[in-house]
Design a protein around this motif. Structure first.
Motif, PDB file in Angstrom:
ATOM      1  N   TYR A 273      17.596  -7.950  -0.174  1.00  0.00           N
ATOM      2  CA  TYR A 273      17.635  -9.408  -0.176  1.00  0.00           C
ATOM      3  C   TYR A 273      17.281  -9.992  -1.542  1.00  0.00           C
ATOM      4  CZ  TYR A 273      18.154  -8.719   4.739  1.00  0.00           C
ATOM      5  OH  TYR A 273      18.637  -8.312   5.948  1.00  0.00           O
ATOM      6  N   ASP A 274      17.805 -11.203  -1.781  1.00  0.00           N
ATOM      7  CA  ASP A 274      17.569 -11.899  -3.041  1.00  0.00           C
ATOM      8  C   ASP A 274      16.148 -12.442  -3.139  1.00  0.00           C
ATOM      9  OD1 ASP A 274      20.283 -11.485  -3.601  1.00  0.00           O
ATOM     10  OD2 ASP A 274      20.856 -13.410  -2.719  1.00  0.00           O
ATOM     11  N   ARG A 275      15.617 -12.914  -2.007  1.00  0.00           N
ATOM     12  CA  ARG A 275      14.292 -13.533  -1.990  1.00  0.00           C
ATOM     13  C   ARG A 275      13.655 -13.331  -0.627  1.00  0.00           C
ATOM     14  NH1 ARG A 275      14.674 -19.598  -2.434  1.00  0.00           N
ATOM     15  NH2 ARG A 275      13.495 -19.892  -0.546  1.00  0.00           N
TER      16      ARG A 275
ATOM     17  N   TYR B  30      16.443 -14.144   2.174  1.00  0.00           N
ATOM     18  CA  TYR B  30      17.562 -14.899   1.606  1.00  0.00           C
ATOM     19  C   TYR B  30      18.551 -13.946   0.967  1.00  0.00           C
ATOM     20  CZ  TYR B  30      14.588 -18.982   2.163  1.00  0.00           C
ATOM     21  OH  TYR B  30      13.801 -19.962   2.684  1.00  0.00           O
ATOM     22  N   LYS B  31      19.833 -14.187   1.229  1.00  0.00           N
ATOM     23  CA  LYS B  31      20.902 -13.423   0.606  1.00  0.00           C
ATOM     24  C   LYS B  31      22.102 -14.353   0.429  1.00  0.00           C
ATOM     25  CE  LYS B  31      22.854  -9.577  -0.790  1.00  0.00           C
ATOM     26  NZ  LYS B  31      22.429  -8.919  -1.997  1.00  0.00           N
ATOM     27  N   ASP B  32      22.553 -14.500  -0.816  1.00  0.00           N
ATOM     28  CA  ASP B  32      23.727 -15.327  -1.118  1.00  0.00           C
ATOM     29  C   ASP B  32      23.594 -16.739  -0.557  1.00  0.00           C
ATOM     30  OD1 ASP B  32      24.848 -13.106  -2.388  1.00  0.00           O
ATOM     31  OD2 ASP B  32      25.796 -12.437  -0.521  1.00  0.00           O
TER      32      ASP B  32
END
Length: 124
Positions: free
Chosen positions: A44-46, A59-61
């Motif tokens: 995941y991004d965050r 969070y992802k994309d």
């Protein structure tokens, strides 16, 4: 089922509020953004902590969802545009965490039972 206050759900349905029940299943597509899929947190991004020690918001994309850090699984699909913790309460079945969500123009609540990851999603 863990939901003891089914009367509240029936009351909401009587007033035209859409409610949907969801639970983890093995029949979902092998997509890492779907609920029930075991995915490492590094994917995941965050990651955002919640009031529960069991869940985080991932969070992802630019989309988000609820993730169980104890079993390393998505509890919800990663499809929400906004997701925030609203409250956490104890029930007869254990802790229940409530999230407020936005999914595009739709908004609602997710009540998540920590004992078994079953949840009720109510669209407002």
């Amino acid at each position: 089922m863990w939901v003891k206050n089914i009367g509240v759900g029936l009351l909401l349905l009587c007033f035209g509020v859409t409610a949907s029940m969801a639970r983890q299943t093995d029949g979902l597509p092998k997509d890492s953004l779907k609920m029930g899929q075991q995915v490492p947190l590094t994917y995941y991004d965050r990651i955002e902590p919640t009031v529960s020690e069991k869940y985080v918001i991932v969070y992802k994309d630019s989309l988000c969802g609820v993730y169980d850090i104890k079993s390393l699984r998505n509890v919800t699909d990663i499809k929400y545009t906004d997701l925030r913790t609203r409250d956490r309460r104890m029930s007869d079945e254990g802790a229940v965490t409530v999230f407020v969500y936005a999914c595009g123009k739709k908004t609602g609540l997710i009540s998540l039972c920590e004992a078994n990851n079953e949840y009720v999603s109510i669209e407002l």
